[in-house]
Design a protein around this motif. Structure first.
Motif, PDB file in Angstrom:
ATOM      1  N   MET A   1      11.300 -18.405  -6.899  1.00  0.00           N
ATOM      2  CA  MET A   1      10.219 -18.817  -5.998  1.00  0.00           C
ATOM      3  C   MET A   1      10.068 -17.811  -4.867  1.00  0.00           C
ATOM      4  N   SER A   2      11.199 -17.488  -4.263  1.00  0.00           N
ATOM      5  CA  SER A   2      11.181 -16.613  -3.095  1.00  0.00           C
ATOM      6  C   SER A   2      10.739 -15.202  -3.484  1.00  0.00           C
ATOM      7  N   CYS A   3      11.296 -14.690  -4.557  1.00  0.00           N
ATOM      8  CA  CYS A   3      10.970 -13.328  -4.991  1.00  0.00           C
ATOM      9  C   CYS A   3       9.522 -13.275  -5.480  1.00  0.00           C
ATOM     10  N   GLY A   4       9.119 -14.284  -6.236  1.00  0.00           N
ATOM     11  CA  GLY A   4       7.748 -14.316  -6.744  1.00  0.00           C
ATOM     12  C   GLY A   4       6.730 -14.363  -5.610  1.00  0.00           C
ATOM     13  N   ALA A   5       7.029 -15.170  -4.586  1.00  0.00           N
ATOM     14  CA  ALA A   5       6.095 -15.281  -3.455  1.00  0.00           C
ATOM     15  C   ALA A   5       6.006 -13.949  -2.701  1.00  0.00           C
ATOM     16  N   GLU A   6       7.138 -13.294  -2.518  1.00  0.00           N
ATOM     17  CA  GLU A   6       7.132 -12.009  -1.813  1.00  0.00           C
ATOM     18  C   GLU A   6       6.382 -10.957  -2.629  1.00  0.00           C
ATOM     19  N   CYS A   7       6.663 -10.897  -3.928  1.00  0.00           N
ATOM     20  CA  CYS A   7       5.975  -9.919  -4.790  1.00  0.00           C
ATOM     21  C   CYS A   7       4.470 -10.199  -4.800  1.00  0.00           C
ATOM     22  N   ALA A   8       4.094 -11.458  -4.829  1.00  0.00           N
ATOM     23  CA  ALA A   8       2.665 -11.807  -4.891  1.00  0.00           C
ATOM     24  C   ALA A   8       1.922 -11.258  -3.674  1.00  0.00           C
ATOM     25  N   MET A   9       2.611 -11.159  -2.527  1.00  0.00           N
ATOM     26  CA  MET A   9       1.972 -10.627  -1.322  1.00  0.00           C
ATOM     27  C   MET A   9       1.609  -9.144  -1.456  1.00  0.00           C
ATOM     28  N   HIS A  10       2.263  -8.459  -2.371  1.00  0.00           N
ATOM     29  CA  HIS A  10       1.994  -7.033  -2.564  1.00  0.00           C
ATOM     30  C   HIS A  10       1.279  -6.748  -3.885  1.00  0.00           C
ATOM     31  N   ALA A  11       0.849  -7.810  -4.568  1.00  0.00           N
ATOM     32  CA  ALA A  11       0.299  -7.659  -5.921  1.00  0.00           C
ATOM     33  C   ALA A  11      -0.994  -6.851  -5.925  1.00  0.00           C
TER      34      ALA A  11
ATOM     35  N   MET B   1      -1.758  -4.417  -3.921  1.00  0.00           N
ATOM     36  CA  MET B   1      -1.456  -3.006  -3.654  1.00  0.00           C
ATOM     37  C   MET B   1      -0.653  -2.368  -4.783  1.00  0.00           C
ATOM     38  N   HIS B   2       0.274  -3.136  -5.353  1.00  0.00           N
ATOM     39  CA  HIS B   2       1.228  -2.542  -6.300  1.00  0.00           C
ATOM     40  C   HIS B   2       1.277  -3.350  -7.594  1.00  0.00           C
ATOM     41  N   GLU B   3       0.855  -2.711  -8.665  1.00  0.00           N
ATOM     42  CA  GLU B   3       0.815  -3.393  -9.964  1.00  0.00           C
ATOM     43  C   GLU B   3       2.210  -3.881 -10.368  1.00  0.00           C
ATOM     44  N   HIS B   4       3.262  -3.099 -10.046  1.00  0.00           N
ATOM     45  CA  HIS B   4       4.602  -3.551 -10.438  1.00  0.00           C
ATOM     46  C   HIS B   4       4.979  -4.850  -9.741  1.00  0.00           C
ATOM     47  N   CYS B   5       4.496  -5.031  -8.517  1.00  0.00           N
ATOM     48  CA  CYS B   5       4.767  -6.296  -7.834  1.00  0.00           C
ATOM     49  C   CYS B   5       4.020  -7.450  -8.514  1.00  0.00           C
ATOM     50  N   ARG B   6       2.792  -7.168  -8.994  1.00  0.00           N
ATOM     51  CA  ARG B   6       2.038  -8.214  -9.679  1.00  0.00           C
ATOM     52  C   ARG B   6       2.737  -8.634 -10.977  1.00  0.00           C
ATOM     53  N   VAL B   7       3.190  -7.645 -11.742  1.00  0.00           N
ATOM     54  CA  VAL B   7       3.877  -7.951 -13.000  1.00  0.00           C
ATOM     55  C   VAL B   7       5.174  -8.696 -12.719  1.00  0.00           C
ATOM     56  N   CYS B   8       5.886  -8.280 -11.690  1.00  0.00           N
ATOM     57  CA  CYS B   8       7.160  -8.938 -11.357  1.00  0.00           C
ATOM     58  C   CYS B   8       6.921 -10.374 -10.874  1.00  0.00           C
TER      59      CYS B   8
ATOM     60  N   THR C   1       3.766   1.464 -14.440  1.00  0.00           N
ATOM     61  CA  THR C   1       3.215   1.411 -13.094  1.00  0.00           C
ATOM     62  C   THR C   1       4.191   1.932 -12.048  1.00  0.00           C
ATOM     63  N   HIS C   2       5.308   2.508 -12.506  1.00  0.00           N
ATOM     64  CA  HIS C   2       6.298   3.042 -11.565  1.00  0.00           C
ATOM     65  C   HIS C   2       5.714   4.294 -10.906  1.00  0.00           C
ATOM     66  N   PRO C   3       5.755   4.362  -9.568  1.00  0.00           N
ATOM     67  CA  PRO C   3       5.109   5.484  -8.893  1.00  0.00           C
ATOM     68  C   PRO C   3       5.851   6.817  -9.019  1.00  0.00           C
ATOM     69  N   ALA C   4       7.110   6.793  -9.391  1.00  0.00           N
ATOM     70  CA  ALA C   4       7.880   8.043  -9.420  1.00  0.00           C
ATOM     71  C   ALA C   4       7.601   8.819 -10.703  1.00  0.00           C
ATOM     72  N   PRO C   5       7.745  10.149 -10.644  1.00  0.00           N
ATOM     73  CA  PRO C   5       7.720  10.916 -11.890  1.00  0.00           C
ATOM     74  C   PRO C   5       8.964  10.573 -12.697  1.00  0.00           C
ATOM     75  N   ILE C   6       8.798  10.352 -13.982  1.00  0.00           N
ATOM     76  CA  ILE C   6       9.933  10.032 -14.851  1.00  0.00           C
ATOM     77  C   ILE C   6       9.921  11.039 -15.991  1.00  0.00           C
ATOM     78  N   GLY C   7      10.954  11.834 -16.078  1.00  0.00           N
ATOM     79  CA  GLY C   7      10.975  12.918 -17.046  1.00  0.00           C
ATOM     80  C   GLY C   7      11.387  12.497 -18.441  1.00  0.00           C
ATOM     81  N   ILE C   8      11.085  11.286 -18.800  1.00  0.00           N
ATOM     82  CA  ILE C   8      11.428  10.757 -20.117  1.00  0.00           C
ATOM     83  C   ILE C   8      10.179  10.055 -20.639  1.00  0.00           C
ATOM     84  N   ASP C   9       9.988  10.049 -21.937  1.00  0.00           N
ATOM     85  CA  ASP C   9       8.874   9.294 -22.513  1.00  0.00           C
ATOM     86  C   ASP C   9       9.023   7.816 -22.110  1.00  0.00           C
TER      87      ASP C   9
END
Lengths: 193, 193, 193, 193
Positions: free
Chosen positions: C155-165, C167-174, D69-77
């Motif tokens: 709940m806590s992690c999902g709510a925090e990630c949702a706040m950045h969804a 801006m950041h696709e990885h936060c949305r997926v998480c 969606t990871h922002p860093a360069p990743i030197g692996i497929d």
């Protein structure tokens, strides 16, 4: 006099019970590490007498200095927190070893439940210590619920180990570690609101 | 004189450097735990002077007694193995805390690599300690390769932390923990064939 | 049409949304793995369309077959338990990666809390999955309390990630992974008494 | 025809071997998830036929989208990396369950080594997946050495499980998971220089 084989050195002799003559002399004084050896100074674990039947040993920990120098505000007494984390970490380690020692016993049958409890308690303690170690945006609800799970795991594992304490010394030592951990978690929980 | 706040008690005062008068008196004697307090005896962590710039603390560990009472044959010196496991466990804990302390610093940018190294080293140390704790059908090839991964992680994490040691005390303490762990793993590796 | 680069093969093309013509044809049929390639048959992860905005991928899991063949009586629906464990395991993995992706963002400042929640949730989920995987002397009190900690962490992690969804696709997926995990844990909790 | 109980639904029936009539029809088409049910949409695990003796199941994973969606360069497929991480994560899970299933067998004696290998492999895989998931200041030396430890653990655990595969289906399934994981790690290692 019982000496823990291999742990004893010129600087550090482990003695069981009341027969230790230095005991009254240094009672109440801070424990002091012998000067680091020229080599092998990684041997940070030391056997110490505790006036009873158990040989206690101690190991160097950085938890208190790490917490002292943490830049974030921490709304918990840092010394109590450091001691609690170390107790939890060491309970996790004891449980991992008890599971393996049980598995090595000739008669595994009566120890199956004990092994499962040990493995659960080892994982739960490891995670609880990590949660308590993070204070960048500390979430008290997460900390409390994980501490509660830790208390329950330690109670259950400690009770199961205690049932085999007469037969297996490793179960007795592990039951003690669980009991210490359970108390430490309860006391920390009482301060977290 | 620098005292670790909160850790100091009537029985245990942490003093920096050479100003500790009891030091010569008890040099060479085994460290002795003060008698357990009537309550709060879970406070197993104690601050100790180490004659240098760092406040060292110690915590109770059951690793040596657990290994002593393990029913399986163990082809490694049990005292060295116990000390090594404890050193690895405590390095893991230091790395977990250093990652969090770095994240709490105002300027996280220069610490990004340090945080990643800390997290990797914490996980690798935790797993290495567990592998070394299991002796029911011990597989030396697994133990060696995991120890080698641990050496590399500690070298890399320690080097990265050392670069920030002047700025951040937690990085300095963590670099020390990594260095101790690296040496302990190397010495154990030398005995595993 | 959006294809997940690198995952698409002759046998498996990931297509976003409703434009997939095969969709109505095979609706209601079991998903079928393409025949294993002559080599590289370890590539067990497959991208699949889910009719919405998200590319979903699937990976081979042995959790259901492992539970099916477990010799102990398990007082929980094994298919639900297997699905729940896999969901928790994958939430742990998503959180580990979100923490690292956040750390790689240019502006880490607003993501500090998110990183901490990710790390906590990753550890708590990993431990919860392990506790639910052990049924030799299953302790329902331990399972319940660890599941409750997992619900709170998600709940806590999902709510925090949702706040950045946004801006950041990885936060949305998480955030999605945390939400799925929270629901799965709640539903399992409802069956554990 | 063997159906995995409880996993089968109107949309997803698991069928063993060649008797599946839909097989030729959909061969070569992408696997498609049935539309999410109105509730219970957390049931992300699906049973699928694989044309052989084993019921395979799949579960939803976010690893590929997270890496994309990871922002860093990743030197692996990234697709290969995502598939490898998922394979390692699921091997860890299989090993945890195999250890517990072995412990539940009536005759634990011949399975003691298998349990230890399972526990080691579970921990090593879990740590390896985490190391491979972190790319903020990726250290190829750490990744390589941990992958090598993972290969060795999977070889050893897979070989031990294979010895019990005729007696215990969970050992056979776990041996397969270890074998897949070993190959995936070797292939990733070949690309890491």
């Amino acid at each position: 006099m019982t000496v823990v084989p291999g742990v004893a050195t010129a600087d550090s002799v482990a003695i069981r019970g009341a027969s230790c003559p230095e005991r009254s002399v240094v009672r109440g004084r801070p424990p002091v590490l012998p000067p680091p050896a020229a080599h092998g100074d990684y041997r940070d674990t030391q056997a110490i007498p505790n006036g009873g039947n158990t040989i206690m040993t101690m190991t160097t920990t950085s938890t208190a200095p790490m917490l002292e120098t943490h830049p974030a505000p921490i709304g918990i007494d840092r010394a109590q927190l450091a001691a609690t984390i170390d107790t939890i970490v060491m309970c996790s380690q004891a449980c991992t070893m008890c599971a393996d020692a049980c598995l090595s016993e000739e008669m595994v049958g009566p120890l199956k439940t004990c092994i499962t409890r040990d493995l659960d308690c080892a994982d739960i303690c490891a995670t609880t210590a990590r949660v308590l170690s993070r204070h960048t945006g500390f979430d008290i609800a997460i900390a409390r619920s994980q501490l509660e799970a830790c208390v329950i795991a330690c109670m259950s594992c400690g009770a199961e180990c205690a049932m085999h304490a007469d037969m297996h010394e490793h179960c007795r030592v592990c039951a003690e570690a669980c009991s210490r951990c359970e108390r430490a978690c309860r006391e920390l929980l009482a301060t977290l609101r």
